[in-house]
Design an enzyme around this catalytic site. Structure first.
Site, PDB file in Angstrom:
ATOM      1  N   PHE A 152      94.920  -9.345  43.958  1.00 45.90           N
ATOM      2  CA  PHE A 152      94.067  -8.520  42.820  1.00 45.90           C
ATOM      3  C   PHE A 152      92.694  -8.281  43.312  1.00 45.90           C
ATOM      4  O   PHE A 152      92.323  -7.569  42.356  1.00 45.90           O
ATOM      5  CB  PHE A 152      94.230  -9.521  41.805  1.00 45.90           C
ATOM      6  CG  PHE A 152      95.403 -10.251  41.387  1.00 45.90           C
ATOM      7  CD1 PHE A 152      96.552  -9.463  40.624  1.00 45.90           C
ATOM      8  CD2 PHE A 152      96.096 -11.339  41.687  1.00 45.90           C
ATOM      9  CE1 PHE A 152      97.744  -9.823  40.336  1.00 45.90           C
ATOM     10  CE2 PHE A 152      97.113 -11.872  41.466  1.00 45.90           C
ATOM     11  CZ  PHE A 152      98.242 -11.104  40.584  1.00 45.90           C
ATOM     12  N   GLY A 257      92.272   6.912  40.004  1.00 49.03           N
ATOM     13  CA  GLY A 257      93.060   7.055  41.366  1.00 49.03           C
ATOM     14  C   GLY A 257      92.918   5.952  42.461  1.00 49.03           C
ATOM     15  O   GLY A 257      92.976   4.710  41.758  1.00 49.03           O
ATOM     16  N   CYS A 260      96.027   2.226  45.039  1.00 51.74           N
ATOM     17  CA  CYS A 260      96.945   1.364  44.306  1.00 51.74           C
ATOM     18  C   CYS A 260      97.329   1.990  42.812  1.00 51.74           C
ATOM     19  O   CYS A 260      98.408   1.907  42.718  1.00 51.74           O
ATOM     20  CB  CYS A 260      95.897  -0.110  44.005  1.00 51.74           C
ATOM     21  SG  CYS A 260      95.675  -0.909  45.715  1.00 51.74           S
TER      22      CYS A 260
HETATM   23  P1  NAD Z   1      95.285  -0.274  54.588  1.00 55.94           P
HETATM   24  O1  NAD Z   1      96.041   0.912  55.048  1.00 55.94           O
HETATM   25  O2  NAD Z   1      94.029  -0.309  54.573  1.00 55.94           O
HETATM   26  O3  NAD Z   1      95.665  -1.435  55.629  1.00 55.94           O
HETATM   27  C1  NAD Z   1      97.077  -1.771  56.287  1.00 55.94           C
HETATM   28  C2  NAD Z   1      96.774  -2.053  57.618  1.00 55.94           C
HETATM   29  O4  NAD Z   1      98.118  -2.383  58.080  1.00 55.94           O
HETATM   30  C3  NAD Z   1      96.368  -0.729  58.596  1.00 55.94           C
HETATM   31  O5  NAD Z   1      95.201  -1.134  59.254  1.00 55.94           O
HETATM   32  C4  NAD Z   1      97.696  -0.649  59.492  1.00 55.94           C
HETATM   33  O6  NAD Z   1      97.197  -0.216  60.892  1.00 55.94           O
HETATM   34  C5  NAD Z   1      98.349  -1.614  59.495  1.00 55.94           C
HETATM   35  N1  NAD Z   1      99.652  -1.872  60.068  1.00 55.94           N
HETATM   36  C6  NAD Z   1     100.689  -0.914  59.500  1.00 55.94           C
HETATM   37  N2  NAD Z   1     101.803  -1.319  59.950  1.00 55.94           N
HETATM   38  C7  NAD Z   1     101.558  -2.448  60.709  1.00 55.94           C
HETATM   39  C8  NAD Z   1     102.459  -3.406  61.742  1.00 55.94           C
HETATM   40  N3  NAD Z   1     103.843  -2.931  61.901  1.00 55.94           N
HETATM   41  N4  NAD Z   1     101.962  -4.308  62.373  1.00 55.94           N
HETATM   42  C9  NAD Z   1     100.695  -4.388  62.184  1.00 55.94           C
HETATM   43  N5  NAD Z   1      99.737  -3.802  61.300  1.00 55.94           N
HETATM   44  C10 NAD Z   1     100.211  -2.688  60.812  1.00 55.94           C
HETATM   45  O7  NAD Z   1      96.225  -0.954  53.484  1.00 55.94           O
HETATM   46  P2  NAD Z   1      95.484  -1.949  52.219  1.00 55.94           P
HETATM   47  O8  NAD Z   1      94.794  -0.878  51.183  1.00 55.94           O
HETATM   48  O9  NAD Z   1      94.798  -3.043  52.812  1.00 55.94           O
HETATM   49  O10 NAD Z   1      96.960  -2.218  51.469  1.00 55.94           O
HETATM   50  C11 NAD Z   1      97.813  -3.391  51.872  1.00 55.94           C
HETATM   51  C12 NAD Z   1      98.738  -3.832  50.846  1.00 55.94           C
HETATM   52  O11 NAD Z   1      97.956  -4.331  49.859  1.00 55.94           O
HETATM   53  C13 NAD Z   1      99.491  -2.380  50.179  1.00 55.94           C
HETATM   54  O12 NAD Z   1     100.740  -2.934  49.776  1.00 55.94           O
HETATM   55  C14 NAD Z   1      98.380  -2.361  48.798  1.00 55.94           C
HETATM   56  O13 NAD Z   1      99.360  -1.768  47.682  1.00 55.94           O
HETATM   57  C15 NAD Z   1      98.174  -3.794  48.619  1.00 55.94           C
HETATM   58  N6  NAD Z   1      96.835  -3.829  47.956  1.00 55.94           N
HETATM   59  C16 NAD Z   1      95.857  -3.193  48.052  1.00 55.94           C
HETATM   60  C17 NAD Z   1      94.710  -3.394  47.492  1.00 55.94           C
HETATM   61  C18 NAD Z   1      93.470  -2.366  47.532  1.00 55.94           C
HETATM   62  O14 NAD Z   1      92.494  -2.415  46.895  1.00 55.94           O
HETATM   63  N7  NAD Z   1      93.299  -1.807  48.579  1.00 55.94           N
HETATM   64  C19 NAD Z   1      94.638  -4.471  46.462  1.00 55.94           C
HETATM   65  C20 NAD Z   1      95.694  -5.367  46.299  1.00 55.94           C
HETATM   66  C21 NAD Z   1      96.691  -4.850  46.967  1.00 55.94           C
END
Ligand code: NAD
Length: 429
Positions: A152, A257, A260
């Site tokens: 969250f 935007g 998420c």
């Molecule tokens: P992000 O794109 O910043 O990070 C994801 C990372 O995963 C990248 O560095 C990518 O290179 C890596 N990756 C992709 N495939 C991979 C694999 N097979 N092996 C190893 N690494 C791999 O994404 P994020 O913003 O951190 O979001 C990740 C998840 O968390 C999503 O589901 C998102 O909805 C959720 N989420 C995000 C937030 C936010 O504020 N960003 C908050 C809560 C939940």
């Protein structure tokens, strides 16, 4: 505890670092070799307040390390968190191929009991699919548990949110992983809610949809305010002081935007549809959000008449304050729409300039906020960075062809601006 995180992005890097900060031994894995190399050499791939210092400290003290090898991560830990992207597909549903790929990678590296925790935001029932996939691709006959632990945190406040969560949600299919998960999160002194996996997965989509709904609600109220001469901020304060409502997420503006809300909303609508429920309420939330941008652009066009060849200064590119993230940023969408109309843009953001350059090739990036207004026909505030309030308005007024400010985030005081000779347009005031 020994923990690995697969996916070292906004969520994974913050999670891994904050786990290390409370004493866990953490291995962060990412398939992006350049990102891992940067982290190993003391750099940081994202801007998040306080994160760099914590990464440096925990890496130096030997609790946080980085690798491109999932196998190494799996070998080194009892608990494996998945924090890879779950981007939207064109029809609004979720692309789960990253999750599936990681589940396979984990399965083929497992040699003993592991707890596999999904931290990515996923549709309800994904946990079942992850368990099935691991079962299928496991080479040896090893036991494992799949857990859902939605995240969250808010970008821009991610470290603070992770270290002091309102609650921690742990969705399980059996009692076996509960004690270990409680040990992982015990140091944060937050309420831990243990649910079944489906409920945990739903909690995340239900929470984000509700927050998006709150934003669209106040944006809808802003339209009524404009039509009546009322002030949306006063209305928000008045209703927000009611403890049943709360003031947060009641700021009218350009709409929501980021990486998420838009995608999670579409995903939840799609999942509901697949489950036989037409979530019309959430479709309306989307519609209001889209209209909010249209209204703002119309406001600009009504004032400037022709946008073609107008020189416009844009303050803010990140999707909100305190972050360098421009994914699905309303500010970027606004810039793209203005460029399409033929406007000439001078843009600035305190942290998101590098990331914005990749998506706004035709804009001029200005290194100093106070130089943005030079020669402009109008200024726009597109992100609510508090430092924009320190803009040298006196200088801006003198260097612009005409002092016009479109405040898409209601940062400035309208009466003050008008007293100083500005044509000032904001949202719902
Ligand atoms: P992000 O794109 O910043 O990070 C994801 C990372 O995963 C990248 O560095 C990518 O290179 C890596 N990756 C992709 N495939 C991979 C694999 N097979 N092996 C190893 N690494 C791999 O994404 P994020 O913003 O951190 O979001 C990740 C998840 O968390 C999503 O589901 C998102 O909805 C959720 N989420 C995000 C937030 C936010 O504020 N960003 C908050 C809560 C939940």
């Amino acid at each position: 505890m020994e923990i690995s995180i697969i996916g070292t992005g906004y969520v994974g890097l913050v999670t891994g670092t904050c786990f290390a900060e409370v004493g866990h031994q953490v291995t962060c894995v990412d398939c992006d070799a350049a990102k891992i190399e940067l982290l190993r050499s003391g750099g940081i791939p994202i801007y998040e307040p306080g994160l760099k210092e914590l990464v440096e400290k925990n890496a130096a003290e030997g609790r946080l390390r980085f690798t491109t090898s999932t196998r190494e991560g799996v070998d080194a830990s009892d608990i494996i968190f998945i924090a890879v992207p779950t981007p939207p597909l064109p029809d609004g549903s979720v692309d789960l191929s990253f999750i599936e790929g990681v589940a396979r990678d984990i399965a083929s590296a497992m040699t003993g009991y592991k707890i596999v925790v999904d931290k990515s935001t996923v549709p309800v029932k994904t946990g079942e699919k992850v368990a099935e996939t691991i079962q299928r691709y496991c080479k040896a006959r090893v036991e494992f548990d799949v857990v859902s632990n939605p995240e969250f945190l808010r970008e821009g406040f991610a470290v603070e949110d992770f270290m002091h969560p309102d609650r921690v949600v742990i969705g399980v299919a059996s009692q076996r992983p509960v004690k270990a998960m409680q040990e992982v999160f015990g140091p944060y002194n937050a309420p831990i809610i243990v649910t079944d996996i489906h409920s945990a997965e739903l909690i995340k989509h239900a929470a984000n949809s509700f927050l998006a709904l709150k934003i669209s609600y106040i944006n809808a109220i802003s339209v009524v305010c404009e039509a009546t001469g009322a002030n949306v901020q006063e209305v928000a304060n008045g209703i927000g002081m009611d403890a049943r409502i709360g003031r947060r997420f009641l700021d009218a503006g350009l709409g929501f935007g980021g990486s998420c809300f838009p995608k999670d909303l579409s995903a939840f609508i799609k999942i509901s549809e697949q489950l036989g429920y037409d979530f019309r309420l959430l479709r309306e939330v989307q519609r209001i959000n889209t209209e909010q941008m249209e209204r703002f652009l119309k406001k600009m066009a009504d004032t400037l008449w022709v946008l073609k060849e107008k020189k416009i200064g844009v303050l803010g590119l990140a999707f909100k304050q305190n972050t360098d993230d421009v994914r699905s940023s309303p500010a970027i969408e606004l810039c793209q729409r203005l460029l399409k109309e033929g406007a000439v843009l001078r843009v600035y953001d305190p942290k998101a300039m590098e990331k914005a350059k990749a998506v706004l090739k035709e804009a001029t990036f200005v290194a100093d906020m106070n130089a943005v207004p030079d020669g402009c026909d109008a200024l726009v505030v597109a992100t609510e960075w508090p430092e924009f309030k320190k803009l040298d308005l006196e200088r801006a007024r003198n260097v612009m062809t005409h002092p016009i400010l479109f405040d898409g985030r209601n940062l400035f005081d309208g009466r003050e601006m008008e007293r100083h000779g500005w044509i000032y347009k904001s949202v719902g005031r």
